[in-house]
Design an enzyme around this catalytic site. Structure first.
Site, PDB file in Angstrom:
ATOM      1  N   TYR A   1     -30.815  -3.257  17.959  1.00 54.47           N
ATOM      2  CA  TYR A   1     -29.999  -2.820  16.825  1.00 54.47           C
ATOM      3  C   TYR A   1     -29.823  -3.997  15.862  1.00 54.47           C
ATOM      4  O   TYR A   1     -28.711  -4.317  15.432  1.00 54.47           O
ATOM      5  CB  TYR A   1     -28.627  -2.319  17.269  1.00 54.47           C
TER       6      TYR A   1
ATOM      7  N   CYS B   1     -18.123  -2.091  18.779  1.00 53.97           N
ATOM      8  CA  CYS B   1     -17.032  -1.777  17.847  1.00 53.97           C
ATOM      9  C   CYS B   1     -16.200  -0.603  18.345  1.00 53.97           C
ATOM     10  O   CYS B   1     -15.361  -0.082  17.616  1.00 53.97           O
ATOM     11  CB  CYS B   1     -17.587  -1.476  16.455  1.00 53.97           C
TER      12      CYS B   1
ATOM     13  N   ASP C   1     -25.972  -4.642  19.825  1.00 51.41           N
ATOM     14  CA  ASP C   1     -24.862  -4.413  18.883  1.00 51.41           C
ATOM     15  C   ASP C   1     -25.013  -3.000  18.316  1.00 51.41           C
ATOM     16  O   ASP C   1     -25.403  -2.816  17.165  1.00 51.41           O
ATOM     17  CB  ASP C   1     -24.906  -5.464  17.771  1.00 51.41           C
TER      18      ASP C   1
ATOM     19  N   CYS D   1       0.816  -1.215   0.000  1.00 45.86           N
ATOM     20  CA  CYS D   1       0.000   0.000   0.000  1.00 45.86           C
ATOM     21  C   CYS D   1       0.847   1.261   0.000  1.00 45.86           C
ATOM     22  O   CYS D   1       1.241   1.758   1.063  1.00 45.86           O
ATOM     23  CB  CYS D   1      -0.952   0.003   1.203  1.00 45.86           C
TER      24      CYS D   1
ATOM     25  N   GLN E   1     -21.510  -6.455   8.498  1.00 47.44           N
ATOM     26  CA  GLN E   1     -20.100  -6.450   8.875  1.00 47.44           C
ATOM     27  C   GLN E   1     -19.203  -6.629   7.646  1.00 47.44           C
ATOM     28  O   GLN E   1     -19.509  -7.409   6.746  1.00 47.44           O
ATOM     29  CB  GLN E   1     -19.816  -7.557   9.886  1.00 47.44           C
TER      30      GLN E   1
ATOM     31  N   CYS F   1      -6.301   3.122   6.913  1.00 44.82           N
ATOM     32  CA  CYS F   1      -5.531   2.203   7.762  1.00 44.82           C
ATOM     33  C   CYS F   1      -4.573   3.011   8.628  1.00 44.82           C
ATOM     34  O   CYS F   1      -3.996   3.990   8.165  1.00 44.82           O
ATOM     35  CB  CYS F   1      -4.742   1.208   6.916  1.00 44.82           C
TER      36      CYS F   1
ATOM     37  N   CYS G   1      -7.792  -0.786  -3.076  1.00 47.47           N
ATOM     38  CA  CYS G   1      -7.294  -0.899  -1.705  1.00 47.47           C
ATOM     39  C   CYS G   1      -6.937  -2.355  -1.435  1.00 47.47           C
ATOM     40  O   CYS G   1      -7.756  -3.248  -1.679  1.00 47.47           O
ATOM     41  CB  CYS G   1      -8.369  -0.421  -0.727  1.00 47.47           C
TER      42      CYS G   1
END
Length: 390
Positions: free
Chosen positions: A248, A342, A315, A9, A219, A18, A97
């Protein structure tokens, strides 16, 4: 071990997607564990982080992301395509990517090539239409979907555009236009116009089949998601009489996977109406009879929840749960809460509130985002009055 940032990358440090490619994968996992310990150790023992599949031997997994969002900008009359920089709202030119499935960029590049022949104007902050393109691929089936996000909805020859794009990519099962007339970049909750296919694609997780609409949350790392969901269901220990609430719920993934393992009843709610409609269909397709999913615009908890559920899955988005929602959980008094987060910062905040009525019995980090700073964490909480042994 050679570092990914040098070999794979060249845009590392420029696009911002990232943050940890300067580290080996083992170092990255260690950094994430330190963050978990710093934020969550006061609540109990933290299990060793589960690496993303493919990273068990210390090599960072690549090509794991099933979704890409490329934005378009003019530069001296030329249309540039790339990734959004949240730091300044700019664009980093990227043709592909390395963290994404390669098929995603292929579709996005074709969209870029078709913009000028179809006379589509790119949104420049004041004028134009096309803002970005979203492409998603279901890893289990290979099906793909593409959403063209515009400022003003449909554009001239949109149907023709969609059919040509799908003709160039046989796996592209759904093409739609989604309006975003807000100032929020990458927003996808406006009106949707399905131009090719049925507006959904199908994928498989943990032995269950799921229909996914373009605007629904799903996800991004499917193989690691299976680790995450299996562990969440393991903590819940559902049985034939278990009453489950999937808060959720999105398209119903966690609740349906848990119900497939056995339950007495399944309910779920979400703010996204498209996702809720898919959750109903997904439950039926997976043989879950009597499941009830509800769209709640304000995300409010069911008013009659007290004593109604044995397990609540939560979630939430990165912002976590608000105090009203957490208070409603404590009033409902389920024996178990399985919190999937998360964001360890908001998780720590919410656990600090839930400890008024619950005790933490297990904390399991799972790496869904190799190369990035984010991390998923599953927490099992037992009600203070629960005598269940874990």
């Amino acid at each position: 071990m050679k570092r990914v940032k040098d070999e794979v990358c060249p845009q590392f440090g420029k696009c911002g997607a990232c943050q940890t490619l300067n580290l080996d994968y083992e170092e990255e996992l260690s950094l994430k564990m330190k963050r978990e310990i710093t934020l969550l150790k006061r609540f109990g023992h933290i299990e060793e982080i589960l690496p993303s599949p493919g990273g068990e031997e210390g090599e960072r997994p690549l090509g794991y992301r099933n979704k890409a969002q490329y934005i378009f900008r003019y530069n001296g009359g030329r249309i540039n395509m790339g990734l959004y920089r949240s730091s300044d709202g700019g664009l980093t030119r990227v043709d592909r990517c390395p963290m994404e499935a390669p098929e995603l960029a292929s579709v996005a590049r074709k969209v870029r090539k078709m913009i000028e022949p179809y006379g589509i104007k790119v949104w420049d902050g004041r004028r134009g239409s096309l803002r970005h393109v979203m492409v998603r691929r279901a890893f289990a089936t290979g099906e793909m979907q593409c959403a063209l996000v515009t400022r003003d909805g449909l554009f001239d020859r949109a149907k023709e555009f969609a059919e040509e794009l799908a003709g160039r990519h046989p796996d592209l099962k759904s093409v739609s236009v989604i309006q975003n007339d807000t100032e929020t970049a990458l927003f996808m909750n406006g009106e949707e116009y399905v131009l090719h296919g049925e507006g959904t694609i199908e994928d498989e997780l943990c032995g269950c089949r799921f229909r996914i609409p373009a605007k629904a949350f799903y996800q991004i790392n499917p193989r690691a998601t299976e680790l995450l969901y299996r562990k969440a269901v393991e903590y819940a220990e559902p049985g034939p009489g278990t009453r489950i609430l999937d808060a959720y719920c999105g398209i119903g993934t966690i609740g349906i996977i848990a119900a497939k393992a056995g339950c007495g009843s399944l309910e779920g709610f979400d703010v996204n109406e498209d996702a809720v409609r898919c959750a109903e269909k997904n439950a039926e397709a997976n043989g879950i009879g009597g499941a009830v999913f509800t769209a709640r615009k304000d995300g409010s908890f069911p008013a009659d929840a007290e004593g109604k559920y044995d397990v609540i899955f939560a979630d939430p988005p990165r912002a976590g749960c608000d105090r009203r929602f957490l208070s409603a959980i404590m009033r409902a008094k389920p024996e178990k809460v399985v919190y999937v987060s998360c964001n360890p910062e908001t998780l720590a905040r919410d656990l600090g509130i839930l400890k008024e009525a619950y005790r933490v019995r297990a904390i399991q980090p799972v790496d869904l985002f190799p190369g990035g700073y984010h991390i998923e964490t599953i927490v099992l909480l037992l009600h203070q009055q629960t005598k269940v042994q874990f």
